[in-house]
Design a protein around this motif. Structure first.
Motif, PDB file in Angstrom:
ATOM      1  N   PHE A 182      -1.612 -37.059  -8.790  1.00 24.65           N
ATOM      2  CA  PHE A 182      -1.007 -35.845  -8.241  1.00 24.65           C
ATOM      3  C   PHE A 182      -1.501 -35.600  -6.820  1.00 24.65           C
ATOM      4  O   PHE A 182      -0.735 -35.335  -5.906  1.00 24.65           O
ATOM      5  CB  PHE A 182      -1.331 -34.647  -9.134  1.00 24.65           C
ATOM      6  N   ARG A 225       0.056 -38.265  -4.349  1.00 22.37           N
ATOM      7  CA  ARG A 225       1.491 -38.287  -4.084  1.00 22.37           C
ATOM      8  C   ARG A 225       2.096 -36.927  -3.784  1.00 22.37           C
ATOM      9  O   ARG A 225       3.171 -36.842  -3.202  1.00 22.37           O
ATOM     10  CB  ARG A 225       2.225 -38.923  -5.260  1.00 22.37           C
ATOM     11  N   ARG A 226       1.420 -35.865  -4.201  1.00 24.23           N
ATOM     12  CA  ARG A 226       2.065 -34.557  -4.095  1.00 24.23           C
ATOM     13  C   ARG A 226       1.404 -33.595  -3.129  1.00 24.23           C
ATOM     14  O   ARG A 226       1.942 -32.520  -2.885  1.00 24.23           O
ATOM     15  CB  ARG A 226       2.117 -33.887  -5.471  1.00 24.23           C
ATOM     16  N   ARG A 255      15.909 -29.225  -8.926  1.00 22.36           N
ATOM     17  CA  ARG A 255      15.673 -28.698  -7.584  1.00 22.36           C
ATOM     18  C   ARG A 255      16.445 -29.506  -6.546  1.00 22.36           C
ATOM     19  O   ARG A 255      17.003 -28.965  -5.603  1.00 22.36           O
ATOM     20  CB  ARG A 255      14.179 -28.748  -7.248  1.00 22.36           C
ATOM     21  N   ARG A 256      16.442 -30.825  -6.728  1.00 16.47           N
ATOM     22  CA  ARG A 256      17.165 -31.672  -5.784  1.00 16.47           C
ATOM     23  C   ARG A 256      18.645 -31.350  -5.830  1.00 16.47           C
ATOM     24  O   ARG A 256      19.298 -31.231  -4.791  1.00 16.47           O
ATOM     25  CB  ARG A 256      16.959 -33.155  -6.113  1.00 16.47           C
ATOM     26  N   GLN A 263       8.704 -31.647  -1.270  1.00 15.90           N
ATOM     27  CA  GLN A 263       9.473 -32.850  -0.949  1.00 15.90           C
ATOM     28  C   GLN A 263      10.951 -32.543  -0.798  1.00 15.90           C
ATOM     29  O   GLN A 263      11.627 -33.099   0.065  1.00 15.90           O
ATOM     30  CB  GLN A 263       9.306 -33.885  -2.072  1.00 15.90           C
ATOM     31  N   VAL A 264      11.441 -31.652  -1.652  1.00 23.87           N
ATOM     32  CA  VAL A 264      12.877 -31.372  -1.648  1.00 23.87           C
ATOM     33  C   VAL A 264      13.292 -30.723  -0.331  1.00 23.87           C
ATOM     34  O   VAL A 264      14.246 -31.154   0.316  1.00 23.87           O
ATOM     35  CB  VAL A 264      13.246 -30.494  -2.856  1.00 23.87           C
ATOM     36  N   ILE A 315       0.547 -28.178  -1.785  1.00 23.34           N
ATOM     37  CA  ILE A 315       1.461 -29.079  -2.480  1.00 23.34           C
ATOM     38  C   ILE A 315       2.728 -29.272  -1.655  1.00 23.34           C
ATOM     39  O   ILE A 315       3.340 -28.318  -1.179  1.00 23.34           O
ATOM     40  CB  ILE A 315       1.775 -28.524  -3.887  1.00 23.34           C
ATOM     41  N   LEU A 316       3.080 -30.526  -1.448  1.00 21.02           N
ATOM     42  CA  LEU A 316       4.217 -30.854  -0.592  1.00 21.02           C
ATOM     43  C   LEU A 316       5.519 -30.348  -1.209  1.00 21.02           C
ATOM     44  O   LEU A 316       5.723 -30.439  -2.414  1.00 21.02           O
ATOM     45  CB  LEU A 316       4.311 -32.370  -0.427  1.00 21.02           C
ATOM     46  N   GLU A 349      13.135 -33.209   2.513  1.00 17.78           N
ATOM     47  CA  GLU A 349      14.215 -34.188   2.510  1.00 17.78           C
ATOM     48  C   GLU A 349      15.521 -33.540   2.966  1.00 17.78           C
ATOM     49  O   GLU A 349      16.287 -34.126   3.736  1.00 17.78           O
ATOM     50  CB  GLU A 349      14.370 -34.795   1.115  1.00 17.78           C
ATOM     51  N   GLN A 376      12.341 -31.618 -11.227  1.00 19.54           N
ATOM     52  CA  GLN A 376      12.520 -32.164  -9.888  1.00 19.54           C
ATOM     53  C   GLN A 376      13.996 -32.417  -9.593  1.00 19.54           C
ATOM     54  O   GLN A 376      14.502 -32.058  -8.522  1.00 19.54           O
ATOM     55  CB  GLN A 376      11.720 -33.463  -9.787  1.00 19.54           C
ATOM     56  N   LEU A 391      20.833 -32.443  -2.719  1.00 18.34           N
ATOM     57  CA  LEU A 391      20.375 -33.824  -2.509  1.00 18.34           C
ATOM     58  C   LEU A 391      20.862 -34.688  -3.672  1.00 18.34           C
ATOM     59  O   LEU A 391      21.069 -34.190  -4.777  1.00 18.34           O
ATOM     60  CB  LEU A 391      18.845 -33.865  -2.459  1.00 18.34           C
ATOM     61  N   PRO A 392      21.008 -35.985  -3.422  1.00 19.52           N
ATOM     62  CA  PRO A 392      21.415 -36.871  -4.511  1.00 19.52           C
ATOM     63  C   PRO A 392      20.370 -36.846  -5.620  1.00 19.52           C
ATOM     64  O   PRO A 392      19.170 -36.736  -5.349  1.00 19.52           O
ATOM     65  CB  PRO A 392      21.445 -38.254  -3.872  1.00 19.52           C
ATOM     66  N   ARG A 396      17.582 -34.680   6.274  1.00 18.01           N
ATOM     67  CA  ARG A 396      18.980 -35.114   6.251  1.00 18.01           C
ATOM     68  C   ARG A 396      19.821 -34.297   7.206  1.00 18.01           C
ATOM     69  O   ARG A 396      20.672 -34.836   7.919  1.00 18.01           O
ATOM     70  CB  ARG A 396      19.546 -34.949   4.846  1.00 18.01           C
TER      71      ARG A 396
END
Ligand SMILES: Nc1ncnc2c1ncn2[C@@H]1O[C@H](COP(=O)(O)OP(=O)(O)O)[C@@H](O)[C@H]1O
Lengths: 409, 281
Positions: free
Chosen positions: A266, A269-270, A212-213, B116-117, B113-114, B120, A209, A218-219, B124
């Protein structure tokens, strides 16, 4: 709040380093997000008090037994967490558990139906019951607590009817359901392997994760935080594995409960569906305007909750040694709802997490077991469990109020 | 005023049972223009934007989108065209964070499946281009101030890249500072070339950001003014009907006595005013 912007307005996770944690923690508390802090403190107090009183509370045997006992109510509590996230309640899960055990026992034991088929049919019956509740609630508009109150009575009536002339049906020696209570993976590699798999899986998920961020600009979380989080999970997992191996090994019940927790977490939240559950629980009108099929979400959540109650009922029956006319009619329902709330899922909808099913059932089962070890009568247990539930609900209400006012600056 | 309107209403009427909420209303919305829609309570502002948003289909009249006649009979039609509406009650989920609210109902995902990245990152970018400042995109909307919530609600309307944005009383419940924040955002929407419809009670707000001011009174047009060339008093006069705008006064001489009758019951005071004004004139 609007004036106190962080130096970088796009700041996401938190400031780096320890100061960031403190700041984040302070903000959460001030904002009324107590999360699972009270329950963890509570668990430590429970462990210390009972160990001091009995000297055997922290023995591997007792702790191992607790992990088996929590499976039934815990699986049911997962369903209740989903219903609470919607801002609703299901009062029928206790009766459903009893009905499910009765259906399984009559089919499998009295009529010789294949064990797996009987289990499947019992869970299917749960899903059907939940769909019926969901239909009356979501499509007809009857308040959920009334529908499930009717179910509470009706399904325990059906349970008695299904049991027929039999007062109780004992679980045969070779039954799969018996394994829900009695089967242990006695090879020590099993418990350690599971602990390792959970820890490594968590590490891999976090690293993936954050990669990927990072790639998306992303921070990201600092490495120290990843190590801390994975470290905590690993310590908990390996200490548990070690303790379990001191007794009889890894209980099948715990494996199934953990699998359901991971899956439900899962989902919540996902996935889009999980997001929809939160949205409906937070503001059904907003969810509807955003194009979410509110009725469908409500209906399916009740279906899942009853199906989980049916599965939990089989574990509960396994512990009781069989199905009976009164299985699930005692304080099971209250314990399950209390567990979800004690674990940190709000009664007011839209706030909570699946792991509260684990934390809450751990607290309640620890209290029950501890009082049993001390030789306390069940009336005392009822009163103490009631008091713990009250504390949890008060915390929930207070935190909800602070959260509301924190927004208005 | 030279560019052709993106969205135009011609002679739109809408009736609820005995209440004629809108009668022969015209409205033009241009790209890169803020059109304020003002009027007293019950003037029909909400009804008008709901016809555009597809909540209440029109009874008669025409709606054109970039010159083509279109039918808007359900909210989905409006969204398809590129019309986004931000209602007064915001419709945010307090328990969800800013990103989740921005993408509610149109989450980015693979299978179920979301992602998220991606959400976000886009959130932004969107907030950045609008110069929206909030403490974090990952905190629940409940912990934002009223102005920030309004700004999030408006940003949410932009996720689908609409061409027309309708804002229903966006500053109604806000303090001075927060109102300024929201009005700044309205200007940035205009600068991005969106057609903005701003419903407001507050004439000062309207004069601060609007290019045109369309006045509704008792379900009818009561003049369209250039905000820059019109004083607050003139706008208020048009709202209350103290001095009717010349054009509408002429037409109302012909129509009002008969049509206005049912509305007299709902708004006795103002009608008396209006009639008084007419008699003087
Ligand atoms: N759904 C409805 N059903 C019946 N009457 C309505 C409905 N919506 C609005 N109206 C009526 O239409 C008129 C215009 O109302 P509205 O558009 O809400 O005015 P405004 O937004 O300018 O205050 C009012 O007389 C109101 O009572």
């Amino acid at each position: 709040m609007s004036d106190k912007l962080a130096p970088d307005p796009r700041l996401l996770v938190r400031e780096r380093g320890l100061a960031g944690y403190v700041e984040d923690f302070r903000r959460r508390i001030a904002g009324g997000e107590l999360g699972s802090i009270p329950v963890i403190i509570g668990m430590i107090i429970i462990a210390v008090v009972f160990e001091a009183q009995t000297g055997t509370f922290l023995s591997p045997r007792n702790l191992s037994n607790i992990t088996v006992y929590i499976a039934g109510p815990g699986i049911m509590a997962v369903g209740i967490v989903l219903v609470l996230l919607l801002g609703e309640i299901d009062l029928s899960v206790g009766s459903m558990a009893g009905l499910s055990a009765a259906i399984w026992a009559v089919l499998s034991v009295s009529h010789g139906v294949n064990d797996l088929v009987a289990i499947g049919l019992a869970i299917l019956a749960g899903a059907a019951v939940g769909t019926l509740h969901g239909f009356f609630f979501a499509k007809i508009g009857v308040p959920a607590f009334v529908v499930t109150l009717a179910g509470f009575l009706g399904w325990s009536g059906l349970q008695i009817w299904v049991m027929g002339d039999e007062g109780t049906i004992n679980i045969p020696r070779d039954s799969l359901v018996r394994d829900f209570n009695n089967f242990y993976f006695s090879d020590i590699a099993a418990a350690y392997g599971l602990a390792a798999a959970l820890s490594l899986g968590y590490l891999a998920a976090l690293v993936f994760q954050e990669r990927r961020r990072g790639a998306a600009g992303l921070p990201t979380r600092p490495l120290s935080e990843i190590i801390l989080r994975v470290g905590l999970v690993a310590v908990a997992a390996f200490v548990t594995a070690y303790t379990l191996n001191q007794h009889r090994g890894l209980p099948l019940a715990l494996v199934i409960f953990l699998a359901i927790l991971l899956l439900a977490d899962f989902m919540v939240r996902r996935t889009t569906y999980g997001r929809q559950i939160f949205a409906v629980g937070g503001n059904a009108e907003a969810a509807r305007r955003a194009g979410i099929n509110v009725e469908r979400v409500r209906l399916t959540v009740f279906t899942i909750a009853s199906a989980l109650a049916a599965l939990g009922g089989l574990f509960y029956a396994a512990q009781a040694g069989g199905a009976s006319k009164s299985l699930g009619s005692g304080n099971l329902l209250m314990n399950v709802i209390a567990a979800a709330v004690i674990g940190g899922t709000s009664l007011f909808g839209g706030r909570g997490w699946v792991w509260s099913a684990l934390l809450g059932t751990l607290v309640i089962q620890s209290i029950t077991t501890g009082l049993n070890l001390m030789g306390m009568a069940s009336e005392i247990q009822y009163m103490i469990t009631g008091a713990v539930l009250l504390v949890a609900v008060v915390l929930d209400s207070v935190s909800r109020r602070t959260q509301r006012t924190a927004g208005r600056t | 005023m030279t560019a052709a309107p993106v969205l135009a209403l011609h002679g739109v009427s809408k009736r609820f049972g005995a209440v004629q909420a809108l009668t022969d209303v015209d409205l033009e919305i241009r790209a890169g223009h803020v059109t304020a829609l003002v009027g007293d309570n019950g003037a029909g502002k909400s009804t008008l934007i709901k016809t555009i948003a597809g909540v209440h289909p029109i009874d008669s009249g025409r709606i054109t989108w970039k010159g083509q006649e279109v039918r808007i009979v359900k909210p989905h039609d409006a969204q398809e065209l590129g019309i986004a509406t931000v209602y007064q009650d915001l419709a945010l989920c307090d328990n969800l964070d800013v990103v989740a609210n921005l993408f509610l109902g149109r989450e980015l995902r693979t299978a179920h499946i979301l992602d998220q990245v991606a959400m976000e990152r886009e959130a932004r970018e969107l907030l950045d281009t609008l110069s929206i400042r909030i403490p974090s995109v990952r905190i629940p909307v409940a912990s934002l101030s009223g102005g920030q919530r309004q700004v999030v609600a408006i940003a949410r309307a932009l996720v689908g890249s609409p061409e027309v944005v309708i804002l229903d009383e966006p500053t109604a419940a806000l303090g001075v500072e927060q109102t300024a924040q929201v009005l700044d955002l309205v200007e940035r929407l205009r600068d991005r070339g969106l057609g903005v419809v701003l419903i407001s009670h507050n004439v000062a707000d309207v004069r601060a950001v609007a290019d045109d001011v369309a006045v509704l009174r008792l379900g009818r047009n009561n003049g369209v003014f250039r905000a820059a060339e019109t004083s607050g008093e003139e706008i208020i006069a048009a709202i209350t009907g103290a001095t009717d705008n010349a054009v509408t006064r002429r037409s109302s001489r012909r129509e009002r006595p008969r049509d206005a009758e049912p509305e007299q019951n709902t708004e006795p005071e103002q009608n008396t005013d209006a009639q008084g004004a007419e008699e003087e004139a």
